[in-house]
Motif scaffolding. Structure first.
Motif, PDB file in Angstrom:
ATOM      1  N   VAL A 142       0.836  -1.182   0.000  1.00  0.00           N
ATOM      2  CA  VAL A 142       0.000   0.000   0.000  1.00  0.00           C
ATOM      3  C   VAL A 142       0.881   1.245   0.000  1.00  0.00           C
ATOM      4  O   VAL A 142       1.782   1.378   0.815  1.00  0.00           O
ATOM      5  CB  VAL A 142      -0.910   0.012   1.240  1.00  0.00           C
ATOM      6  N   THR A 143       0.636   2.133  -0.934  1.00  0.00           N
ATOM      7  CA  THR A 143       1.404   3.374  -0.970  1.00  0.00           C
ATOM      8  C   THR A 143       0.939   4.278   0.157  1.00  0.00           C
ATOM      9  O   THR A 143      -0.222   4.333   0.463  1.00  0.00           O
ATOM     10  CB  THR A 143       1.201   4.088  -2.310  1.00  0.00           C
ATOM     11  N   ASP A 144       1.856   4.988   0.719  1.00  0.00           N
ATOM     12  CA  ASP A 144       1.558   5.737   1.916  1.00  0.00           C
ATOM     13  C   ASP A 144       1.056   7.123   1.606  1.00  0.00           C
ATOM     14  O   ASP A 144       1.462   7.740   0.639  1.00  0.00           O
ATOM     15  CB  ASP A 144       2.836   5.824   2.742  1.00  0.00           C
ATOM     16  N   ILE A 145       0.182   7.621   2.478  1.00  0.00           N
ATOM     17  CA  ILE A 145      -0.328   8.980   2.278  1.00  0.00           C
ATOM     18  C   ILE A 145       0.773  10.000   2.492  1.00  0.00           C
ATOM     19  O   ILE A 145       0.754  11.099   1.978  1.00  0.00           O
ATOM     20  CB  ILE A 145      -1.491   9.248   3.235  1.00  0.00           C
ATOM     21  N   ARG A 146       1.768   9.601   3.273  1.00  0.00           N
ATOM     22  CA  ARG A 146       2.807  10.538   3.657  1.00  0.00           C
ATOM     23  C   ARG A 146       3.892  10.647   2.595  1.00  0.00           C
ATOM     24  O   ARG A 146       4.906  11.301   2.798  1.00  0.00           O
ATOM     25  CB  ARG A 146       3.433  10.098   4.969  1.00  0.00           C
ATOM     26  N   LEU A 203      -4.015  11.704  10.468  1.00  0.00           N
ATOM     27  CA  LEU A 203      -4.936  12.684   9.897  1.00  0.00           C
ATOM     28  C   LEU A 203      -5.929  13.098  10.967  1.00  0.00           C
ATOM     29  O   LEU A 203      -6.829  12.339  11.308  1.00  0.00           O
ATOM     30  CB  LEU A 203      -5.670  12.103   8.687  1.00  0.00           C
ATOM     31  N   GLY A 228      -5.355   5.463  11.692  1.00  0.00           N
ATOM     32  CA  GLY A 228      -5.858   5.614  10.332  1.00  0.00           C
ATOM     33  C   GLY A 228      -7.201   6.323  10.284  1.00  0.00           C
ATOM     34  O   GLY A 228      -7.374   7.399  10.834  1.00  0.00           O
ATOM     35  N   ILE A 229      -8.150   5.675   9.605  1.00  0.00           N
ATOM     36  CA  ILE A 229      -9.443   6.284   9.380  1.00  0.00           C
ATOM     37  C   ILE A 229     -10.184   6.521  10.686  1.00  0.00           C
ATOM     38  O   ILE A 229     -10.856   7.526  10.862  1.00  0.00           O
ATOM     39  CB  ILE A 229     -10.283   5.378   8.475  1.00  0.00           C
ATOM     40  N   MET A 245       1.858  17.897   1.766  1.00  0.00           N
ATOM     41  CA  MET A 245       1.971  17.292   3.084  1.00  0.00           C
ATOM     42  C   MET A 245       3.407  16.877   3.331  1.00  0.00           C
ATOM     43  O   MET A 245       4.088  16.389   2.434  1.00  0.00           O
ATOM     44  CB  MET A 245       1.076  16.053   3.176  1.00  0.00           C
ATOM     45  N   VAL A 296      -6.499  15.132  -4.553  1.00  0.00           N
ATOM     46  CA  VAL A 296      -6.414  13.732  -4.131  1.00  0.00           C
ATOM     47  C   VAL A 296      -6.159  12.828  -5.331  1.00  0.00           C
ATOM     48  O   VAL A 296      -5.389  11.869  -5.256  1.00  0.00           O
ATOM     49  CB  VAL A 296      -7.710  13.309  -3.402  1.00  0.00           C
ATOM     50  N   ARG A 317      -1.165  14.597  -5.473  1.00  0.00           N
ATOM     51  CA  ARG A 317      -1.063  14.231  -4.062  1.00  0.00           C
ATOM     52  C   ARG A 317       0.181  14.793  -3.390  1.00  0.00           C
ATOM     53  O   ARG A 317       0.254  14.867  -2.179  1.00  0.00           O
ATOM     54  CB  ARG A 317      -1.111  12.712  -3.910  1.00  0.00           C
TER      55      ARG A 317
END
Lengths: 296, 325
Positions: free
Chosen positions: B2-6, B68, B121-122, B266, B305, B309
């Motif tokens: 999974v690619t990271d949001i960061r 987040l 996470g969420i 970010m 998004v 990103r």
């Protein structure tokens, strides 16, 4: 007639409990949709409140532009909202599945802003009335309280849809595929099941539930562009309390918290807005995974 | 995988030999900030600086710890209310008022963080959102907040009893000093050993745990620091606009700061400030047109998004980094 219960006249008590049950119906329908979507897509659908509002608006538009009444709208509006959901999933959401789940939240947050912003631009913030269908006007005098027919219908309809959804997911073959794909999509796809299609349909179904809730809500609350915006945050709290592991858990938590909110309105009205958030804090402190949840 | 949001923050430039370049760039930037009120409307600049600090504080969490928070408006608005009340009703001097507001945000951050870091996470996002909504309802109902009206006509007063803040230039330079202070704190934290651990948590929390770091404590400290600085921004904003209102504590405000950070980049130091400047400018511009602001904001969200990103500064850093490699 009846003595007071804990110093509260029974009419007031049962009246608020009924209101709580109504709110609970919406919490249950919406958190159920969120749970179904999350299970399959790993996306928290922030647009859920906006799509609930959209359901109410579709019903209102059907009535006022096309003269289509409540009963057809109860079927048509969820279908239309579901179709919009499928388009959104196909066009936007599916690009994010390989990324961090937070992007799904951010994308649907943006969608919620767009949908709500457009309706606010077109219709302003004042609500528009939607009449109660003739067959459900009036009410029953139960002796201890007056029960409006439409409100009874909302509770029954919501319960029926919730239980039907539970049955479909937990007891049918299609539901078994769905649960399997939630656990291990790659393996299920290897068995020849079209998982991407299932994901799309799941999202469509989840938001159709929100649309259905919106139509149910239209005669009770006025149809208003912001009707979903604050509701969705409460529903998030409901989801955190219940945990997203179980379908039945979402239903029970939704109705239970609605009732609790109603009770708070009777005994300590100042706290009725925040009681669900307080419950959320307590649950997080005691059982962080939620009442019915699994740590994942 | 999974690619990271960061992801946005990776590929930063800085190697040896660029330090003098940075020094020059920093000096130019400072000069621009010092002379800006001679060219642009000071109140607009102060708004930008307040939101820039707010976004930088928020970015400390999302960009460097990977958390987040969807409830940062609670700290921003909560501090604004407390400062406004202290200055207007108790009659304290501006600096004491700002300190009180900031301290309130720090305490709130401690409590929120303590509750929210139990989930990740969420869930973390949803919990912070719900907690902030609770603050919103409190702000609506508590007697001292003035309900729908908020706290209006907060006197700016005299800083340290000496400098008259009703002079807009004096106010601007005060805000600038506050912003630079907050920014320096964030920069220091990010580049400290503490910041390194935060980044380790962001990249791979189980591994950080296995190396012996008590990640929950690090997360909590980062959360409190972020909340405190967000509070500093909110308290300053209350003084600049002489107003604390419900707008400051709504979830839309929490969403706005997410957008500023996302748009600017970010996990970059300057990104959130750039994003804040753009969003505030955009809002000013849109206010004069017939376009619905929320629709435009939402559309930018969706575009960021889907295709952008890294954000503006993140994208620039990435391009430069690629060229170097």
């Amino acid at each position: 007639m009846f003595a007071e219960i804990f110093g509260i006249p029974p009419q007031a008590l049962f009246g608020q409990l009924l209101l709580g049950l109504i709110n609970g119906s919406f919490y249950a329908l919406l958190s159920l949709g969120l749970a179904v979507i999350f299970g399959m897509l790993n996306v928290i659908n922030f647009a859920h409140g906006a799509l609930y509002m959209l359901g109410a608006f579709v019903a209102w538009l059907l009535l006022n532009r096309l003269g289509i009444g409540y009963w057809p709208a109860l079927l048509l509006a969820p279908l239309i909202v579901g179709a919009i959901g499928i388009v959104l999933e196909k066009a936007l959401l599916r690009w994010l599945y390989k990324l961090d789940h937070l992007y799904g939240l951010l994308l649907t947050f943006g969608l919620a802003l767009i949908i709500e912003g457009m309706f606010r631009h077109w219709y302003g913030v004042s609500g528009m009335p939607y009449p109660i269908p003739p067959a459900l006007q009036g009410g029953q005098n139960l002796g201890f309280m007056f029960l409006p027919n439409y409100r009874a219908w909302v509770v029954v309809a919501s319960l029926a849809v919730c239980l039907a959804t539970w049955y479909a997911i937990e007891r049918t073959r299609l539901g078994a595929y769905l649960r399997a794909a939630t656990e291990n999509p790659v393996l299920v796809q290897a068995f020849g099941i079209n998982v991407p299609l299932m994901i799309t349909l799941t999202y469509g179904f989840g938001v159709a539930l929100a649309g259905f809730a919106g139509v149910l809500a239209a005669p009770i609350y006025s149809v208003n562009p912001l009707m979903g915006a604050n509701l969705i945050i409460v529903v998030f709290a409901v989801v955190v309390i219940g945990g997203m592991g179980s379908i039945l858990g979402a239903i029970v938590t939704g109705f239970g918290l609605g009732l609790l909110e109603g009770l708070t309105k009777v005994f300590y009205p100042e706290a009725s807005n925040i009681v669900i958030f307080v419950v959320m804090i307590v649950v997080l402190l005691i059982k962080p995974a939620g009442l019915f949840g699994r740590e994942r | 995988m999974v690619t990271d949001i960061r992801d946005g923050g990776r590929g930063a430039v800085g190697t040896a030999g660029t330090s003098w370049l940075r020094l020059v760039a920093g000096a130019v930037l400072l000069l621009v900030l010092l002379t800006a009120p001679l060219v642009l409307y000071p109140i607009f600049l102060m708004k930008v600086l307040c939101f820039a600090l707010f976004a930088c504080a928020f970015n400390l969490l999302i960009g460097y710890v990977g958390l987040l928070s969807f409830g940062h408006a609670a700290f921003f608005g909560g501090a604004a209310y407390v400062s406004a009340h202290a200055i207007k009703v108790w009659g304290v001097t501006p600096e004491i008022g700002i300190l009180l507001g900031t301290a309130t945000a720090a305490v709130m951050g401690g409590v929120f963080g303590w509750i929210a870091i139990r989930r990740q996470g969420i869930y973390f996002a949803m919990i912070t959102l719900a907690l902030a909504q609770m603050i919103y309802f409190l702000a609506l109902q508590l007697p001292f907040t003035g309900g729908e009206d908020g706290i209006q006509a907060v006197p700016r007063g005299h800083l340290f009893g000496l400098i008259n803040l009703n002079n807009s230039l004096a106010m601007y330079y005060t805000v600038l000093v506050i912003f630079l202070f907050g920014f320096a704190v964030i920069r220091r934290a990010v580049h400290s050993p503490f910041g390194q651990v935060l980044k380790a948590i962001r990249e791979n929390e189980p591994r950080a745990v296995s190396l012996g770091y008590r990640t929950d404590q690090y997360k909590l400290v980062a959360f409190v620091l972020s909340a405190t600085l967000a509070g500093l921004a909110g308290a300053t904003k209350a003084l600049v606009f002489q107003l604390a209102s419900l707008t400051d504590v709504t979830w839309q405000m929490s969403g706005e700061v997410v957008l500023m950070t996302l748009l600017g980049g970010m996990g970059t130091l300057f990104g959130p400030a750039v994003g804040a400047a753009l969003v505030v400018t955009l809002q000013n511009y849109l206010a004069a047109t017939q376009l619905p602001v929320t629709v435009v904001i939402g559309a930018i969200f969706v575009i960021c998004v889907l295709v952008f990103r890294r954000g503006i500064v993140g994208e620039i850093a990435h391009r430069l980094g690629v060229r170097k490699a």
